[in-house]
Design an enzyme around this catalytic site. Structure first.
Site, PDB file in Angstrom:
ATOM      1  N   GLU A  90      16.050  31.447 -21.142  1.00 47.94           N
ATOM      2  CA  GLU A  90      15.790  32.640 -21.962  1.00 47.94           C
ATOM      3  C   GLU A  90      14.380  33.154 -21.727  1.00 47.94           C
ATOM      4  OE1 GLU A  90      16.941  29.667 -22.848  1.00 47.94           O
ATOM      5  OE2 GLU A  90      18.155  29.768 -24.679  1.00 47.94           O
ATOM      6  N   CYS A 134      12.047  29.345 -27.482  1.00 49.65           N
ATOM      7  CA  CYS A 134      12.664  30.586 -26.991  1.00 49.65           C
ATOM      8  C   CYS A 134      12.936  31.550 -28.134  1.00 49.65           C
ATOM      9  CB  CYS A 134      13.945  30.280 -26.227  1.00 49.65           C
ATOM     10  SG  CYS A 134      13.614  29.490 -24.638  1.00 49.65           S
ATOM     11  N   CYS A 156      12.628  27.382 -19.996  1.00 50.96           N
ATOM     12  CA  CYS A 156      14.020  27.646 -20.347  1.00 50.96           C
ATOM     13  C   CYS A 156      14.498  28.956 -19.721  1.00 50.96           C
ATOM     14  CB  CYS A 156      14.160  27.769 -21.861  1.00 50.96           C
ATOM     15  SG  CYS A 156      13.825  26.264 -22.775  1.00 50.96           S
TER      16      CYS A 156
END
Ligand code: THU
Length: 133
Positions: free
Chosen positions: A58, A90, A56
């Protein structure tokens, strides 16, 4: 020390989303993570044909920052087409470093849909304090 407004963090997250490698989901995510010393780190999601290695946005930004010696963060802006919220994985990894991180969720036009704190998104989280003997 550099200072960034919320709108500058949002702009950086939107710019990062343009680098997203998303041939499978077509869901672009950009993140802009502000370290306590004022340094800004950006990240995008990077997908894999075998799916599970996908990372991801993040966590891309966080891993970039930690690998350069950062340990404390004050804010993260996350940009997606629908101002989507960070996934559980995350949230957990961000919580490791900064439970009271400010989280700004924006769409790709720069409209902020929500500003909150990580410990609101991950209440009663498990973190480093639990690992102390
Ligand atoms: N994704 C992120 O980058 N951040 C999140 O917090 C949620 C999901 C990515 C992973 C995948 O590339 C795409 O969005 C669809 O799940």
């Amino acid at each position: 020390m550099a200072t960034f407004s919320d709108q500058q963090l949002v702009a950086a997250a939107i710019a990062a989303s343009q680098h997203a490698y998303i041939p499978y989901s077509r869901y672009a995510v950009g993140a802009a993570l502000l370290a306590s010393d004022g340094t800004l780190y950006t990240g995008c999601n990077v997908e894999s044909a075998s799916f599970s290695p996908t990372i991801c946005a993040e966590r891309t930004a966080l891993v970039k920052a930690v690998s350069e010696g950062q340990r404390e963060f004050t804010a993260v802006a996350v940009a997606t087409r629908d101002a989507g919220s960070p996934c559980g994985v995350c949230r957990q990894l961000l919580y490791e470093f900064s439970p009271s991180l400010t989280v700004i969720l924006t769409d790709l036009d720069g409209n902020i849909h929500l500003t909150t704190m990580l410990d609101e998104l991950l209440p009663h989280g498990f973190g480093p304090v639990n690992m102390k003997e």
